[in-house]
Structures are given as structure tokens and as C-alpha cells.
Design an enzyme around this catalytic site. Structure first.
Site, PDB file in Angstrom:
ATOM      1  N   CYS A 121       0.827  -1.207   0.000  1.00  0.00           N
ATOM      2  CA  CYS A 121       0.000   0.000   0.000  1.00  0.00           C
ATOM      3  C   CYS A 121       0.860   1.254   0.000  1.00  0.00           C
ATOM      4  CB  CYS A 121      -0.922  -0.016   1.215  1.00  0.00           C
ATOM      5  SG  CYS A 121      -2.230  -1.241   1.106  1.00  0.00           S
ATOM      6  N   ASP A 122       1.880   1.258  -0.812  1.00  0.00           N
ATOM      7  CA  ASP A 122       2.779   2.394  -0.945  1.00  0.00           C
ATOM      8  C   ASP A 122       2.765   2.848  -2.391  1.00  0.00           C
ATOM      9  OD1 ASP A 122       5.315   3.875  -1.425  1.00  0.00           O
ATOM     10  OD2 ASP A 122       5.648   3.447   0.694  1.00  0.00           O
TER      11      ASP A 122
END
Length: 363
Positions: free
Chosen positions: A305-306
Site C-alpha cells: 500500500c505504498d
């Protein structure tokens, strides 16, 4: 448990790579850069092949020691060390250190008395694929005073070290370092060792100068600048293990992004071991079972989730690629497991090894 990415290392390819380096540079000591891949089966194979080891941290000292490697076979090649780290390495038997400042030299004298030292210089090399910039090394003219100072501190001034930059595509780069080292050898009596560093490139998505081409360029430069040949050291990492590794991963999802591009998400990304895709410095070759189908550009991204976990903004992949498809990444043996982290809770990259047969090992 869901499937997860893994790396396969063919140890026979590692062995052949070492033999290829020896054929290209027959007089050179091969000092393996442990940071490239510190797996114990690799370390054990290399020590059996007569290699020595370039360590960059006390952690790598411990990894080598755990593999049965004596401290006398290690050189602490990272000049950025705390004094306590120098003392720790010395206590574990390390007797050779690289430095590039007067303070670094003094710290070796105080914490590793009587050790051998190599001064790392930083000439203006052609840019490599993953350059060091200005992080390491001193001006070649400064090395003369530093190496002259070493015996006054009861250290052995062994010689000069340089590194042309990782994945160096210009074989002429080594001549620059060798020429600068010649001037230092002429000014400082008693130097014995010329450390040519690493940088020998590996083929990813394009052809690169082979180890033979690099070896010929080095031999020509040594013949031009060193009529009396010193002890030559090379510090390959990528050239030893890069081509020996295949990374197996899986497509998690394929969708059209809000930018209108096709996005292909893999279950491994920059934080799972593919850190060298930053700025697309290294463009790995991705293979799928659909490679005969029509292709189109895709954004290739990792699973975390970057927002920065994007490998390639444009990479040609089969238009038929679907979630669950296997993707194999070639020449992934170097700087993958050593960069892998558990960021976002994803498991670190694991490794399987294809062993060298006893017949090959003893042959």
C-alpha cells in the site's frame, strides 16, 4: 497458506561465473562482495572455490563466520564504520580494512592495531547504471598522504582501492582508476595491492560488455601503467550471483488505472526484493507462459500500500495476462534477497538452491 514469491539460485551457475572471472582475470584474487547475496550455501561454495570476501558490516562478518569462513579471508571494505564495529571485526579475526579519511585511518589504528589497509580513491569515472556518486573515496592526490601516514600508525599500507560503479557499461572506466593508482604507487614505496573493485555488468534486458571484454580492458590498462604487476584484487558481486537467480512470482491483479493505463500488479515489488528497479535503473526481463501472445505496455507495480511501489511505468507484457499467472524474473540472483524486507507485513523473499553435484564440485 497462499503462495508467495521465491528465488531459485543455481549454484552451478555461480561456480561457472567464478571460473569465467578467473579465465578473464587469471592473476586476480576474487574477493566476493557479500552484500550482493549473503546466503550461506553461496558463501560455502565460494570459499571452497578459493574466493575471499568483502564485508560491509559486522552483520556480514557474522554471516561469513557462521559459514565457516575465517576472519583472515575477509576485508572490511565499507569505509563507513563506527570505531566499535572496527574493533568487533578485528576481534573476529578481520585484519584488512578499507578507509578514505584521516579519521578513518586513525580509528583503524586504535581499534585494529597492526592491520593492513587499502585507501579507497574516487576518480571521475563514467556514470554507471547504479552509481555511487560522491558517497565514498578520497581524491587520488590525498591518498598519497594518507597511505604515507599508515606506517606511522603501525598499520600496513597495503595498497589502493577503487570502484567504477555498479553495473558499469564502459570497460574503459577501469583504466581511469588504474592510471590514478599508478601515480600513488610511484609516490608511496612498498604498496603491494591494487583493488579494482566490482562493477562488472550483468545482462538484464539488453546486451552488456562481457566479462572477457572487461578483462581485456583491465589487462591492457595494467600493461600500460604497471610494468611490474602488483597483487590484483577484484570485488565482484553481481557478476558472481546475478545470472544464477530466477525469481518466481505471480500476477495479483490486472486492471485499468485511473490514468487510463493497464496496471499489472505482482506479489513482489520494490520492498520485497526488487529495490534496484528504483528509477528503473535495472530493467529485469520478465517472462510469462503467455509470451507468444500480443503485447502492449503496462505499468508494473508491487503489492504494498505504498504509492512508490511501482517497478516500471512502461513495460511490454502480453495483453492476455491474468491474475494468477506465473511471472519469472531472470538474472535476479544479486541484490534481491539482501534488499527484501517485511514492509507492510509481506514475507521476506525466500530462496531455493539447485545444488552443485559432487562430481562437479570435485572436478
Amino acid at each position: 497458506m497462499p503462495s508467495r514469491p521465491y528465488l531459485t539460485i543455481d549454484l552451478e551457475t555461480v561456480r561457472k561465473n567464478v571460473l569465467g572471472l578467473r579465465a578473464a582475470l587469471p592473476t586476480a584474487e576474487i574477493r566476493y562482495a557479500v552484500k550482493a547475496n549473503p546466503a550461506e550455501p553461496i558463501l560455502r561454495l565460494l570459499v571452497n572455490l578459493g574466493c575471499t570476501f568483502d564485508v560491509a558490516s559486522v552483520g556480514e562478518v557474522d554471516l561469513c563466520a557462521a559459514a565457516g569462513i575465517d576472519g583472515a579471508l575477509m576485508t572490511f571494505g565499507n569505509p563507513l564504520r563506527k570505531p566499535a564495529e572496527t574493533a568487533y571485526a578485528f576481534a573476529r579475526g578481520v585484519r584488512r580494512f578499507t578507509f578514505d579519511t584521516a579519521a578513518g585511518l586513525q580509528a583503524i589504528a586504535e581499534n585494529a592495531p597492526g592491520s593492513g589497509v587499502e585507501c579507497r580513491i574516487a576518480p571521475a569515472f563514467p556514470s554507471s547504471v547504479t552509481p555511487f556518486g560522491h558517497k565514498f573515496g578520497c581524491a587520488p592526490e590525498d591518498a598519497i598522504e594518507l597511505l604515507t601516514q599508515a606506517p606511522r600508525l603501525e598499520l600496513h599500507a597495503d595498497g589502493v582501492a577503487f570502484h567504477v560503479g555498479s553495473q558499469q557499461l564502459d570497460p574503459k572506466a577501469w583504466e581511469i582508476g588504474i592510471r590514478c593508482a599508478r601515480d600513488i604507487f610511484e609516490a608511496v614505496p612498498g604498496l603491494t595491492t591494487l583493488n579494482l573493485g566490482g562493477g562488472i555488468p550483468v545482462s538484464y534486458d539488453a546486451r552488456v560488455p562481457g566479462v572477457g571484454v572487461v578483462g581485456d580492458a583491465i589487462a591492457d590498462a595494467l600493461g600500460q601503467h604497471f610494468p611490474a604487476l602488483p597483487h590484483i584484487v577484484i570485488e565482484p558481486g553481481r557478476a558472481v550471483v546475478g545470472s544464477a537467480g530466477t525469481l518466481s512470482c505471480e500476477v495479483v491483479s490486472v486492471r485499468t488505472g485511473t490514468d487510463g493505463s493497464r496496471w499489472v500488479y505482482l506479489d513482489i515489488g520494490r520492498y520485497g526484493g526488487l529495490a534496484e528497479t528504483e528509477n528503473e535503473y535495472i530493467r529485469y526481463r520478465l517472462r510469462t507462459k503467455r509470451d507468444g501472445d500480443p503485447v502492449d505496455d503496462a505499468v508494473v507495480a508491487g503489492p504494498t500500500c505504498d504509492g512508490d511501489d511501482v517497478l516500471y511505468r512502461r513495460y511490454p507484457l502480453p495483453v492476455t495476462l491474468r491474475a494468477g499467472d506465473l511471472v519469472e524474473i531472470d538474472s535476479a540472483g544479486a541484490y534481491t534477497t539482501s534488499y527484501s524486507s517485511s514492509f507492510n507485513g509481506f514475507a521476506c523473499l525466500t530462496t531455493e538452491f539447485v545444488e552443485v553435484t559432487d562430481a562437479v564440485t570435485t572436478g
